[in-house]
Each structure stands twice: as structure tokens, then as C-alpha cells.
Design a protein around this motif. Structure first.
Motif, mmCIF file in Angstrom:
data_model
loop_
_atom_site.group_PDB
_atom_site.id
_atom_site.type_symbol
_atom_site.label_atom_id
_atom_site.label_comp_id
_atom_site.label_asym_id
_atom_site.label_seq_id
_atom_site.Cartn_x
_atom_site.Cartn_y
_atom_site.Cartn_z
ATOM 1 N N PRO A 126 4.530 27.579 13.649
ATOM 2 C CA PRO A 126 3.123 27.688 14.066
ATOM 3 C C PRO A 126 2.149 27.323 12.956
ATOM 4 O O PRO A 126 1.077 26.754 13.226
ATOM 5 N N GLU A 127 2.504 27.583 11.714
ATOM 6 C CA GLU A 127 1.614 27.255 10.601
ATOM 7 C C GLU A 127 1.534 25.761 10.321
ATOM 8 O O GLU A 127 0.726 25.337 9.478
ATOM 9 N N ASP A 128 2.333 24.953 11.001
ATOM 10 C CA ASP A 128 2.207 23.503 10.892
ATOM 11 C C ASP A 128 1.111 22.963 11.810
ATOM 12 O O ASP A 128 0.803 21.761 11.774
ATOM 13 N N THR A 129 0.551 23.820 12.644
ATOM 14 C CA THR A 129 -0.522 23.404 13.543
ATOM 15 C C THR A 129 -1.711 22.883 12.752
ATOM 16 O O THR A 129 -2.239 23.572 11.874
ATOM 17 N N ALA A 130 -2.120 21.654 13.057
ATOM 18 C CA ALA A 130 -3.204 21.014 12.315
ATOM 19 C C ALA A 130 -3.478 19.643 12.912
ATOM 20 O O ALA A 130 -2.700 19.152 13.738
ATOM 21 N N VAL A 131 -4.561 19.054 12.468
ATOM 22 C CA VAL A 131 -4.784 17.633 12.718
ATOM 23 C C VAL A 131 -4.123 16.884 11.554
ATOM 24 O O VAL A 131 -4.389 17.190 10.388
ATOM 25 N N TYR A 132 -3.284 15.938 11.903
ATOM 26 C CA TYR A 132 -2.548 15.183 10.893
ATOM 27 C C TYR A 132 -3.183 13.804 10.727
ATOM 28 O O TYR A 132 -3.440 13.101 11.716
ATOM 29 N N TYR A 133 -3.405 13.443 9.463
ATOM 30 C CA TYR A 133 -4.062 12.189 9.124
ATOM 31 C C TYR A 133 -3.126 11.284 8.331
ATOM 32 O O TYR A 133 -2.463 11.726 7.391
ATOM 33 N N TRP B 136 -8.297 5.981 5.860
ATOM 34 C CA TRP B 136 -7.862 7.132 6.649
ATOM 35 C C TRP B 136 -7.893 6.812 8.139
ATOM 36 O O TRP B 136 -8.779 6.098 8.615
ATOM 37 N N GLY B 137 -6.921 7.390 8.858
ATOM 38 C CA GLY B 137 -6.940 7.293 10.305
ATOM 39 C C GLY B 137 -7.839 8.372 10.899
ATOM 40 O O GLY B 137 -8.423 9.181 10.177
ATOM 41 N N GLN B 138 -7.902 8.384 12.217
ATOM 42 C CA GLN B 138 -8.784 9.326 12.911
ATOM 43 C C GLN B 138 -8.120 10.681 13.118
ATOM 44 O O GLN B 138 -8.796 11.656 13.459
ATOM 45 N N GLY B 139 -6.822 10.745 12.937
ATOM 46 C CA GLY B 139 -6.106 12.008 13.064
ATOM 47 C C GLY B 139 -5.463 12.194 14.424
ATOM 48 O O GLY B 139 -5.920 11.650 15.433
ATOM 49 N N THR B 140 -4.393 12.962 14.446
ATOM 50 C CA THR B 140 -3.712 13.313 15.693
ATOM 51 C C THR B 140 -3.374 14.801 15.638
ATOM 52 O O THR B 140 -2.923 15.317 14.609
ATOM 53 N N GLN B 141 -3.609 15.491 16.747
ATOM 54 C CA GLN B 141 -3.436 16.944 16.784
ATOM 55 C C GLN B 141 -1.975 17.307 16.997
ATOM 56 O O GLN B 141 -1.315 16.781 17.900
ATOM 57 N N VAL B 142 -1.496 18.224 16.185
ATOM 58 C CA VAL B 142 -0.173 18.816 16.356
ATOM 59 C C VAL B 142 -0.367 20.322 16.540
ATOM 60 O O VAL B 142 -0.982 20.977 15.688
ATOM 61 N N THR B 143 0.142 20.833 17.641
ATOM 62 C CA THR B 143 0.043 22.257 17.923
ATOM 63 C C THR B 143 1.433 22.820 18.136
ATOM 64 O O THR B 143 2.181 22.317 18.981
ATOM 65 N N VAL B 144 1.772 23.839 17.369
ATOM 66 C CA VAL B 144 3.089 24.470 17.460
ATOM 67 C C VAL B 144 2.894 25.887 17.987
ATOM 68 O O VAL B 144 2.237 26.709 17.358
ATOM 69 N N SER B 145 3.474 26.162 19.143
ATOM 70 C CA SER B 145 3.347 27.475 19.754
ATOM 71 C C SER B 145 4.506 28.373 19.337
ATOM 72 O O SER B 145 5.622 27.912 19.136
ATOM 73 N N SER B 146 4.206 29.639 19.249
ATOM 74 C CA SER B 146 5.241 30.610 18.810
ATOM 75 C C SER B 146 6.012 31.157 19.984
ATOM 76 O O SER B 146 5.677 30.957 21.139
ATOM 77 N N TYR C 96 0.820 -1.205 0.000
ATOM 78 C CA TYR C 96 0.000 0.000 0.000
ATOM 79 C C TYR C 96 0.855 1.257 0.000
ATOM 80 O O TYR C 96 1.729 1.416 0.865
ATOM 81 N N PRO C 97 0.596 2.169 -0.931
ATOM 82 C CA PRO C 97 1.230 3.478 -0.824
ATOM 83 C C PRO C 97 0.632 4.203 0.378
ATOM 84 O O PRO C 97 -0.558 4.044 0.680
ATOM 85 N N MET C 98 1.449 4.959 1.066
ATOM 86 C CA MET C 98 1.003 5.627 2.295
ATOM 87 C C MET C 98 1.237 7.126 2.206
ATOM 88 O O MET C 98 2.167 7.589 1.529
ATOM 89 N N GLY C 99 0.402 7.858 2.914
ATOM 90 C CA GLY C 99 0.547 9.300 2.887
ATOM 91 C C GLY C 99 0.152 9.944 4.195
ATOM 92 O O GLY C 99 -0.471 9.313 5.061
ATOM 93 N N TRP C 100 0.560 11.187 4.349
ATOM 94 C CA TRP C 100 0.152 12.034 5.466
ATOM 95 C C TRP C 100 -0.512 13.281 4.895
ATOM 96 O O TRP C 100 -0.002 13.887 3.933
ATOM 97 N N PHE C 101 -1.621 13.649 5.500
ATOM 98 C CA PHE C 101 -2.333 14.874 5.172
ATOM 99 C C PHE C 101 -2.557 15.646 6.463
ATOM 100 O O PHE C 101 -2.402 15.096 7.557
ATOM 101 N N ARG C 102 -2.935 16.905 6.348
ATOM 102 C CA ARG C 102 -3.236 17.691 7.537
ATOM 103 C C ARG C 102 -4.358 18.674 7.253
ATOM 104 O O ARG C 102 -4.575 19.075 6.112
ATOM 105 N N GLN C 103 -5.052 19.029 8.322
ATOM 106 C CA GLN C 103 -6.133 19.993 8.206
ATOM 107 C C GLN C 103 -6.054 20.978 9.352
ATOM 108 O O GLN C 103 -6.200 20.594 10.518
ATOM 109 N N ALA C 104 -5.815 22.224 9.008
ATOM 110 C CA ALA C 104 -5.780 23.299 9.997
ATOM 111 C C ALA C 104 -7.190 23.843 10.195
ATOM 112 O O ALA C 104 -8.048 23.704 9.314
#
Length: 125
Positions: A88-95, A115-125, A32-40
Motif C-alpha cells: 500500500p505504501e507504493d501508492t503514488a503517481v509515478y513519473y 518529465w512525463g505527466q505521470g501515471t497513478q498506481v494504487t495498491v489496496s490492502s 539519455y539516462p532514465m529514471g522513475w520517481f513517485r509522489q504520494a
């Protein structure tokens, strides 16, 4: 059927690093080809990175090129996203996403069936 579970998200300061993991269950993960996506917040889900099942070739969004690295361990049925120099602009839910069996990688979401359920990534400035 492929089931995907992400882990490794969290809160990190700008300039820091995180490693996301995605554990897959189901037969023949290695095909299976695999990928990562994100949604801010307030934005569309977007492509981040992908890795092929056959040659291990990779694709990256321009916004993460040189900072993020996608890899896979077929023996562990897992795919990873090493994220360095976070902004900070990398902050998103990553799938995590799996494409069609023996399919090609790409940036289009329609190439990915699972698709997975997602994991939150938060980058503080």
C-alpha cells in the motif's frame, strides 16, 4: 527535446504486480539516462530507480530494492519499471524522467531535465 509518456498504472491488490512503461520521443534516446520517481499524496516526489545510457547500470531506492526492476529497450525508445510484491505504501503517481544527454544517473531530481505527466498506481490492502 525529449517527450515522455507513461502508461501501465492502475489499481492492484497488495502483493500484486504492475509494469509501467515510458515511451520517449526525440533523437538519440539511447544516450539519455532514465529514471522513475513517485509522489504520494501529501509527500515530496522521491527517487525510485534509474538506469544509465552507457552500461545499463541501475540504482534503486532502498524501499523498492529487490521488488522493482528498471529496464530499457533502446530500439523501442522505452523504459520500464516492473513492480512486484506491491505494498500500500507504493501508492503514488509515478513519473518517468530523462536526464542530460550522455549524463550520469543519480537520485537527485535536478539531474533529470525531462518529465512525463505521470501515471497513478494504487495498491489496496
Amino acid at each position: 527535446q525529449v517527450q515522455l509518456v507513461e502508461s501501465g498504472g492502475g489499481l492492484v491488490q497488495a502483493g500484486g504486480s504492475l509494469r509501467l512503461s515510458c515511451a520517449a520521443s526525440g533523437p538519440s534516446f539511447y544516450t539519455y539516462p532514465m529514471g522513475w520517481f513517485r509522489q504520494a499524496p501529501g509527500k515530496e516526489r522521491e527517487f525510485v530507480a534509474s538506469i544509465s545510457w552507457s552500461t545499463g547500470s541501475t540504482l534503486y531506492a532502498d524501499s523498492v530494492k529487490g521488488r522493482f526492476t528498471i529496464s530499457r529497450d533502446n530500439a523501442k525508445s522505452s523504459v520500464y519499471l516492473q513492480m512486484n510484491s506491491l505494498k500500500p505504501e507504493d501508492t503514488a503517481v509515478y513519473y518517468c524522467a530523462a536526464g542530460r544527454n550522455m549524463g550520469r544517473i543519480g537520485v537527485t531530481q535536478s539531474l533529470y531535465n525531462y518529465w512525463g505527466q505521470g501515471t497513478q498506481v494504487t495498491v489496496s490492502s
